[in-house]
Design a protein around this motif. Structure first.
Motif, PDB file in Angstrom:
ATOM      1  N   UNK A  85       0.804  -1.229   0.000  1.00 44.74           N
ATOM      2  CA  UNK A  85       0.000   0.000   0.000  1.00 44.74           C
ATOM      3  C   UNK A  85       0.832   1.270   0.000  1.00 44.74           C
ATOM      4  N   UNK A  86       2.107   1.166  -0.376  1.00 49.38           N
ATOM      5  CA  UNK A  86       2.953   2.356  -0.458  1.00 49.38           C
ATOM      6  C   UNK A  86       3.282   2.644  -1.918  1.00 49.38           C
ATOM      7  N   UNK A  87       3.913   3.807  -2.141  1.00 51.12           N
ATOM      8  CA  UNK A  87       4.288   4.195  -3.505  1.00 51.12           C
ATOM      9  C   UNK A  87       5.804   4.341  -3.563  1.00 51.12           C
ATOM     10  N   UNK A  88       6.424   3.696  -4.562  1.00 55.65           N
ATOM     11  CA  UNK A  88       7.869   3.865  -4.729  1.00 55.65           C
ATOM     12  C   UNK A  88       8.108   5.191  -5.448  1.00 55.65           C
ATOM     13  N   UNK A  89       8.673   6.149  -4.719  1.00 59.57           N
ATOM     14  CA  UNK A  89       8.784   7.509  -5.256  1.00 59.57           C
ATOM     15  C   UNK A  89      10.036   7.707  -6.090  1.00 59.57           C
ATOM     16  N   UNK A  90      11.161   7.145  -5.635  1.00 55.29           N
ATOM     17  CA  UNK A  90      12.412   7.375  -6.369  1.00 55.29           C
ATOM     18  C   UNK A  90      13.460   6.337  -5.956  1.00 55.29           C
ATOM     19  N   UNK A  91      14.266   5.919  -6.935  1.00 56.49           N
ATOM     20  CA  UNK A  91      15.433   5.096  -6.611  1.00 56.49           C
ATOM     21  C   UNK A  91      16.658   5.993  -6.712  1.00 56.49           C
ATOM     22  N   UNK A  92      17.403   6.117  -5.610  1.00 52.36           N
ATOM     23  CA  UNK A  92      18.638   6.894  -5.616  1.00 52.36           C
ATOM     24  C   UNK A  92      19.787   5.930  -5.892  1.00 52.36           C
ATOM     25  N   UNK A  93      20.439   6.097  -7.035  1.00 53.46           N
ATOM     26  CA  UNK A  93      21.607   5.253  -7.329  1.00 53.46           C
ATOM     27  C   UNK A  93      22.806   5.881  -6.636  1.00 53.46           C
ATOM     28  N   UNK A  94      23.484   5.126  -5.824  1.00 48.16           N
ATOM     29  CA  UNK A  94      24.639   5.651  -5.100  1.00 48.16           C
ATOM     30  C   UNK A  94      25.908   5.073  -5.716  1.00 48.16           C
ATOM     31  N   UNK A  95      27.052   5.628  -5.338  1.00 46.39           N
ATOM     32  CA  UNK A  95      28.314   5.137  -5.918  1.00 46.39           C
ATOM     33  C   UNK A  95      28.776   3.869  -5.206  1.00 46.39           C
ATOM     34  N   UNK A  96      28.059   2.828  -5.436  1.00 51.43           N
ATOM     35  CA  UNK A  96      28.335   1.542  -4.813  1.00 51.43           C
ATOM     36  C   UNK A  96      27.152   0.670  -5.195  1.00 51.43           C
ATOM     37  N   UNK A  97      27.182  -0.590  -4.761  1.00 54.14           N
ATOM     38  CA  UNK A  97      26.111  -1.479  -5.203  1.00 54.14           C
ATOM     39  C   UNK A  97      24.779  -1.179  -4.517  1.00 54.14           C
ATOM     40  N   UNK A  98      24.808  -0.380  -3.437  1.00 55.08           N
ATOM     41  CA  UNK A  98      23.589  -0.195  -2.640  1.00 55.08           C
ATOM     42  C   UNK A  98      22.781   1.008  -3.138  1.00 55.08           C
ATOM     43  N   UNK A  99      21.480   0.811  -3.244  1.00 53.03           N
ATOM     44  CA  UNK A  99      20.576   1.892  -3.654  1.00 53.03           C
ATOM     45  C   UNK A  99      19.766   2.370  -2.452  1.00 53.03           C
ATOM     46  N   UNK A 100      19.202   3.556  -2.576  1.00 54.20           N
ATOM     47  CA  UNK A 100      18.228   4.009  -1.581  1.00 54.20           C
ATOM     48  C   UNK A 100      16.892   4.115  -2.309  1.00 54.20           C
ATOM     49  N   UNK A 101      15.963   3.257  -1.926  1.00 53.98           N
ATOM     50  CA  UNK A 101      14.645   3.256  -2.569  1.00 53.98           C
ATOM     51  C   UNK A 101      13.672   3.975  -1.636  1.00 53.98           C
ATOM     52  N   UNK A 102      13.158   5.101  -2.139  1.00 53.90           N
ATOM     53  CA  UNK A 102      12.357   5.994  -1.297  1.00 53.90           C
ATOM     54  C   UNK A 102      10.876   5.713  -1.532  1.00 53.90           C
ATOM     55  N   UNK A 103      10.133   5.451  -0.449  1.00 51.62           N
ATOM     56  CA  UNK A 103       8.713   5.126  -0.585  1.00 51.62           C
ATOM     57  C   UNK A 103       7.877   6.048   0.317  1.00 51.62           C
ATOM     58  N   UNK A 104       6.668   6.368  -0.139  1.00 48.39           N
ATOM     59  CA  UNK A 104       5.788   7.267   0.616  1.00 48.39           C
ATOM     60  C   UNK A 104       4.371   6.691   0.640  1.00 48.39           C
ATOM     61  N   UNK A 105       3.515   7.322   1.434  1.00 45.17           N
ATOM     62  CA  UNK A 105       2.098   6.949   1.414  1.00 45.17           C
ATOM     63  C   UNK A 105       1.481   7.420   0.094  1.00 45.17           C
ATOM     64  N   UNK A 106       0.485   6.719  -0.429  1.00 47.55           N
ATOM     65  CA  UNK A 106      -0.192   7.239  -1.624  1.00 47.55           C
ATOM     66  C   UNK A 106      -0.883   8.559  -1.289  1.00 47.55           C
ATOM     67  N   UNK A 107      -0.969   9.462  -2.244  1.00 45.43           N
ATOM     68  CA  UNK A 107      -1.507  10.796  -1.920  1.00 45.43           C
ATOM     69  C   UNK A 107      -2.976  10.737  -1.514  1.00 45.43           C
ATOM     70  N   UNK A 108      -3.696   9.673  -1.937  1.00 42.54           N
ATOM     71  CA  UNK A 108      -5.133   9.605  -1.648  1.00 42.54           C
ATOM     72  C   UNK A 108      -5.448   9.181  -0.207  1.00 42.54           C
ATOM     73  N   UNK A 109      -4.479   8.661   0.549  1.00 46.37           N
ATOM     74  CA  UNK A 109      -4.821   8.158   1.891  1.00 46.37           C
ATOM     75  C   UNK A 109      -4.834   9.285   2.931  1.00 46.37           C
TER      76      UNK A 109
END
Ligand SMILES: C[S@@+](CC[C@H](N)C(=O)[O-])C[C@H]1O[C@@H](n2cnc3c(N)ncnc32)[C@H](O)[C@@H]1O
Length: 459
Positions: A435-459
């Protein structure tokens, strides 16, 4: 996939290599040339100094991918297959060298003026490994010459070895050594049960290859239970977790806009000893952190912070909570709920429960940051191009070799706990099912990403 001839590929790889090497050398000249590969001198370099510029990071990936693909192209396919099959002996040799602390022994020898390192006989005396175990050539000679052929250690004589730039990374580096020792020791041992585990359609934690090994599983225990009852191993695991983060920690601190969060609370869910949140607080003074984990780990975390960042404990910028991440999060409305190296421990259904338990405490200002590698496969749908950087042809779209370790890690997750690394689309599906929304994937200088998720705007 476009059908190209071997010659097209060869010439294409030359082009990629030429331009990548050009860029790497320009960046080295501009920002500092690293030590030569043979250089045994140890400088306790701050990990931050090794963070490449974005251009160097990208060019290095292209060069590595092209060099690896060149091997596959030029080698007899049978040789390529046999080399892959035998590769675990390289891992065994590294484990043997690391657990006997050979890099530290060679470092001590160099401080005593032995610039050519030590003989295999001297290494035997210092480590207790049997010198003539295998006949004429000592055991040490044999493991060390294999590693030297793999650019780990220098071979400086018929049976003499010194540190090189790669092996010096292990000097006084218990966290990295612990990580290597886990891969080469108990994780390797349990991987012998992988074929049985492949045939089992259960994704339950206690059905993973690790728990099939009766040495560990006399009472049907899981990986985490085993961690809890063995205190030496428990400490080693926590240390190894910080070792595994050494090459991506500073990318994470720099490549996600922590400074834009303002005064914010980061809930480090399943935070371990806070291997990421401690350096986060050191650098960003507007942040405070709540570390949540199981009871035994929280005790460890408190000790770790008291030693390493006591001021943050005293002024309550760092607080600690025993909390089960399958229950609704006890901190309401935090700006950030961070899950570092958590989702890959669990199957989709469990991850949906973990995310839902956080969602119940979120507001529209809250974000969930999933901090772990997104697995990038060797084939990508066109939709992935908007989310992730794609390598130029003729490289595999995921660049090839820079992704190999993450694919190995994926199998290890299955090996230990039936966990999994996820592709961007697999992660999106889990996030959306929670029930969340994947807002953005931050590619970092390494194998690890930061995947940013938020509540849907309608809730
Ligand atoms: C792979 S470690 C990651 C630790 C930390 N996030 C880091 O990046 O170093 C996974 C963590 O999840 C914790 N964990 C496992 N089950 C948990 C549960 N039900 N509730 C809270 N934490 C849990 C473990 O104790 C461990 O510290």
């Amino acid at each position: 996939m476009s059908a190209s001839t071997a010659l097209d590929t060869l010439l294409g790889l030359k082009k990629v290599l030429d331009s990548a090497i050009e860029e790497v050398s320009a960046e080295w000249k501009a920002h500092g040339v690293p030590a030569s590969l043979q250089d045994p001198s140890f400088t306790a370099q701050s990990p931050e100094d090794t963070l490449p510029s974005p251009r160097l990071y990208e060019a290095t990936k292209r060069a590595l991918g092209a060099a690896d693909m060149l091997q596959a192209l030029l080698r007899d396919p049978r040789d390529q297959l046999m080399a892959c099959a035998a590769q675990y002996f390289e891992s065994r040799a590294l484990h043997a060298a690391s657990i006997a602390r050979i890099p530290d022994i060679l470092h001590q020898a160099s401080l005593e003026g032995k610039v050519d390192g030590l003989s295999a006989q001297e290494l035997s005396q210092k480590t207790g490994y049997e010198e003539n175990k295998c006949g004429l050539h000592s055991f040490h000679s044999r493991i060390m010459r294999l590693l030297a052929t793999n650019h780990i250690f220098n071979q400086t004589g018929p049976a003499r070895f010194s540190n090189n730039r790669t092996s010096v990374a292990l000097i006084n580096n218990a966290p990295l050594a612990s990580y290597i020792d886990l891969y080469g020791g108990e994780w390797y041992a349990s991987s012998q049960h992988l074929i049985e585990a492949f045939k089992d359609n259960s994704l339950a934690l206690e059905r993973a290859a690790f728990t099939r090994d009766r040495i560990y599983n006399s009472q049907g225990k899981t990986y985490w239970d085993y961690n809890d009852v063995n205190s030496a191993r428990h400490d080693m695991f926590a240390t190894a977790m910080s070792g595994s983060a050494q090459t991506n920690l500073f990318a994470l601190l720099n490549d996600y806009p922590w400074d834009k969060l303002g005064k914010a609370t980061v809930v480090d869910v399943g935070g371990g000893i806070g291997a990421l949140s401690l350096p986060l607080l050191e650098r960003y003074e507007n942040l405070s952190v709540v570390i949540q984990d199981r009871e035994s780990v929280i005790e460890q975390a408190q000790e770790h912070w008291k030693i390493n960042l006591p001021a943050a404990v005293e002024d309550k910028r760092a607080t600690f909570q025993v909390a089960d991440f399958f229950q609704q999060n006890i901190v309401n409305g935090a700006e950030i709920y961070m899950l570092r190296y958590i989702m890959d421990d669990w199957n989709d259904e469990a991850c949906i429960k973990i995310l839902s338990a956080i969602k119940a405490s979120m507001t529209h200002q809250s974000k969930v940051l999933i901090v772990e590698a997104l697995l990038i496969p060797a084939w990508l749908p066109p939709s992935a191009i908007s989310t992730l950087k794609i390598a130029p042809e003729p490289l595999l779209p995921n660049y090839g070799s820079p992704q190999r370790f993450i694919h190995c890690r994926d199998l290890n997750m299955m090996n230990l706990i039936n966990g999994t690394e996820r592709t961007a689309s697999e992660m999106t599906s889990v996030v959306e099912r929670a029930g969340l929304v994947l807002q953005k994937v931050w590619e970092c200088r390494g194998a690890v990403h930061v995947t940013e998720c938020v509540l849907p705007s309608s809730t």
